[in-house]
Enzyme design. Sequence first.
Site, mmCIF file in Angstrom:
data_model
loop_
_atom_site.group_PDB
_atom_site.id
_atom_site.type_symbol
_atom_site.label_atom_id
_atom_site.label_comp_id
_atom_site.label_asym_id
_atom_site.label_seq_id
_atom_site.Cartn_x
_atom_site.Cartn_y
_atom_site.Cartn_z
ATOM 1 N N ASP A 83 0.846 -1.190 0.000
ATOM 2 C CA ASP A 83 0.000 0.000 0.000
ATOM 3 C C ASP A 83 0.886 1.245 0.000
ATOM 4 O O ASP A 83 1.803 1.356 0.815
ATOM 5 C CB ASP A 83 -0.920 0.006 1.223
ATOM 6 C CG ASP A 83 -1.925 1.138 1.174
ATOM 7 O OD1 ASP A 83 -2.999 0.941 0.578
ATOM 8 O OD2 ASP A 83 -1.642 2.210 1.736
ATOM 9 N N GLU A 118 -4.533 2.395 -4.536
ATOM 10 C CA GLU A 118 -3.083 2.478 -4.390
ATOM 11 C C GLU A 118 -2.491 1.197 -3.818
ATOM 12 O O GLU A 118 -1.359 1.190 -3.347
ATOM 13 C CB GLU A 118 -2.710 3.661 -3.496
ATOM 14 C CG GLU A 118 -3.143 3.543 -2.052
ATOM 15 C CD GLU A 118 -4.530 4.083 -1.782
ATOM 16 O OE1 GLU A 118 -4.819 4.449 -0.631
ATOM 17 O OE2 GLU A 118 -5.344 4.147 -2.740
#
Length: 336
Positions: free
Chosen positions: A206, A250
């Site tokens: 992440d 993301e």
Amino acid sequence: MKAESKLIQGEILVVDDQPDNLLLLSTMLTMEGYQVREVISGKLALRVVKATLPDLILLDINMPEMSGYEVCQQLKADSDTKDIPIIFVSASHYALDKVKAFNCGGNDYITKPFQMEEVSVRIKNQLAIRRLQVELTAKNTDLENEIRHRQKIEGELLKLNQQLKILATVDGLTKVANRYYFDEMFEREWRQSNREKSSLSLILCDVDFFKNYNDYFGHQAGDLCLKQVAQAISEVVQRPMDLVARYGGEEFVVLLPQTPAASALQLAEKIRHKVHKLNLYHPLSATSDRVSLSLGVAGIVASSKHSKEQFLAIADQALYQAKQLGRNRVILGSLS
């Protein structure tokens, strides 16, 4: 530009029990040239779809009386509605909720609060896939009816299949594998690990404080950042059997067959260092002045004792711990 507008136009059904969400999505989609219908419950959505089939459905998960999961399952079980693309829109970031959405037939998953640019791209992608599927079916019918034109039609089908495969398996922005292809390969590698009693590992990645980065530099810079991060991960993960995929937003995921947890942990550290060395300035990160990653690692030998969903949840929990401990780090999850 006019030709593109015609290509992406279609009718979208928005299902959400929150009037504010309905108004926001309806207004933005109408401005992009879509015809939008709004309903506030799952039961009403089923009736509306039966009356007139939409080109795509944006579906909330948590609704009274009937959840989005139930609505999706009923639509996918009906031959008249099973091919309508369904994009779930939910505030839940949990991996198990996302897995459940895809397992019940969802085509994509968007988390709230969403960026309208992302919503628009995902809608266009699903509509493009659906149009190619329809066109492919039509070409197959032509092939059956016109045998004498077989070679010409087969050439067109091959081209369409190649385009469909790219759209169906590759993330349009980062050019790594997409979530759909990851789910397919994860299922295959899980079965192989169970059959051969071989190690299987996962790395969930992440980008730290990406929303801040996106807000500060703008969406174009944010997209470029994701492309560079995906490229950096791919340069570290070099074995042909391994898979790098965009997990959503993301988040990225690395699938590592025949790899024990210790080796996956080392690889995750290499990925973290590789991304940090990109030297992408991030003034609004609380953990570094450069773009960094938090990573969760899990390893297993598949068996009937655990499901692949539980295995994924271990990696997801490790990622959560990495964030809780300050981000820009790697955490190894445990089955215990």
